[in-house]
Write an enzyme that holds these catalytic residues in place. Structure first.
Site, PDB file in Angstrom:
ATOM      1  N   ASP A 122       0.884  -1.161   0.000  1.00  0.00           N
ATOM      2  CA  ASP A 122       0.000   0.000   0.000  1.00  0.00           C
ATOM      3  C   ASP A 122       0.924   1.213   0.000  1.00  0.00           C
ATOM      4  OD1 ASP A 122      -2.314   1.651   0.278  1.00  0.00           O
ATOM      5  OD2 ASP A 122      -1.886   1.817   2.415  1.00  0.00           O
ATOM      6  N   GLU A 156      -1.177  -1.438  -4.924  1.00  0.00           N
ATOM      7  CA  GLU A 156      -2.394  -0.676  -5.204  1.00  0.00           C
ATOM      8  C   GLU A 156      -2.104   0.380  -6.259  1.00  0.00           C
ATOM      9  OE1 GLU A 156      -5.329   2.336  -2.785  1.00  0.00           O
ATOM     10  OE2 GLU A 156      -4.551   0.600  -1.700  1.00  0.00           O
ATOM     11  N   ASP A 196      -2.407   0.844   7.372  1.00  0.00           N
ATOM     12  CA  ASP A 196      -1.637   0.734   6.131  1.00  0.00           C
ATOM     13  C   ASP A 196      -1.174  -0.696   5.882  1.00  0.00           C
ATOM     14  OD1 ASP A 196      -1.460   3.588   5.154  1.00  0.00           O
ATOM     15  OD2 ASP A 196      -0.720   3.818   7.194  1.00  0.00           O
TER      16      ASP A 196
END
EC number: 3.1.21.10
Length: 173
Positions: A8, A67, A139
């Protein structure tokens, strides 16, 4: 059996999550955050690259999932996020890892069942799917969700390519 590193990305906090996939079973290996407390962007990008490189060395994953950048309201933030993604991807490519990218909505849809899910819902489902004793940091949970999404997408692609996709009453089995 394969080990998946999920990322992420962020210019200040980059989450990572490592899971092992064996058939349909998912096993938690590790997760955490790379924190860049310095102010200048080039140094933060260097720290993201070094941190991801170290994680790759430590866990020796078979693939890398990250991502995709979403369009933020603040263009400057989106550009910095894109640069942090680039630093992480270069770390993976330098180790000859295949790179897979997933949209935030797809990740939330896969893990929670709702593409507009809140962070707390993602944390809860990651905890449940990986049988963790507590919710991971936000996160890190997002990074684990990226890895879980890759497992589901690759598993479905394998089922389709091998002809093992069974349809019954309009539902996948």
């Amino acid at each position: 059996m394969s080990i998946i590193l999920g990322i992420d990305p962020g210019s200040r906090i980059t989450g990572y999550g490592v899971i092992r996939q064996q058939g349909r079973q998912l096993e938690y290996i590790g997760s955490g955050c790379i924190r860049t407390a310095v102010d200048d962007l080039p140094t933060r990008l260097k720290l993201v690259y070094a941190g991801v490189s170290e994680i790759i060395t430590q866990f020796n994953p078979d693939c890398f999932a990250i991502e995709q950048v979403f369009m933020a309201k603040n263009a400057d933030s989106a550009l910095k996020l894109g640069q942090a993604r680039g630093a992480a991807i270069v770390a993976a490519v330098n180790r000859d890892l295949p790179v897979f990218e997933y949209a935030a909505r797809q990740i939330k849809q896969t893990v929670v069942g709702n593409g507009g899910a809140e962070k707390a819902q993602v944390q809860h489902m990651v905890r449940s799917l990986l049988k963790l004793p507590a919710n991971p940091q936000a996160d890190a949970a997002d990074a684990l969700a990226v890895a879980i999404t890759h497992c589901h997408v690759s598993q479905n692609a394998l089922r389709i390519s091998s002809g093992r996709l069974n349809l019954a009453r309009g539902r996948l089995r």
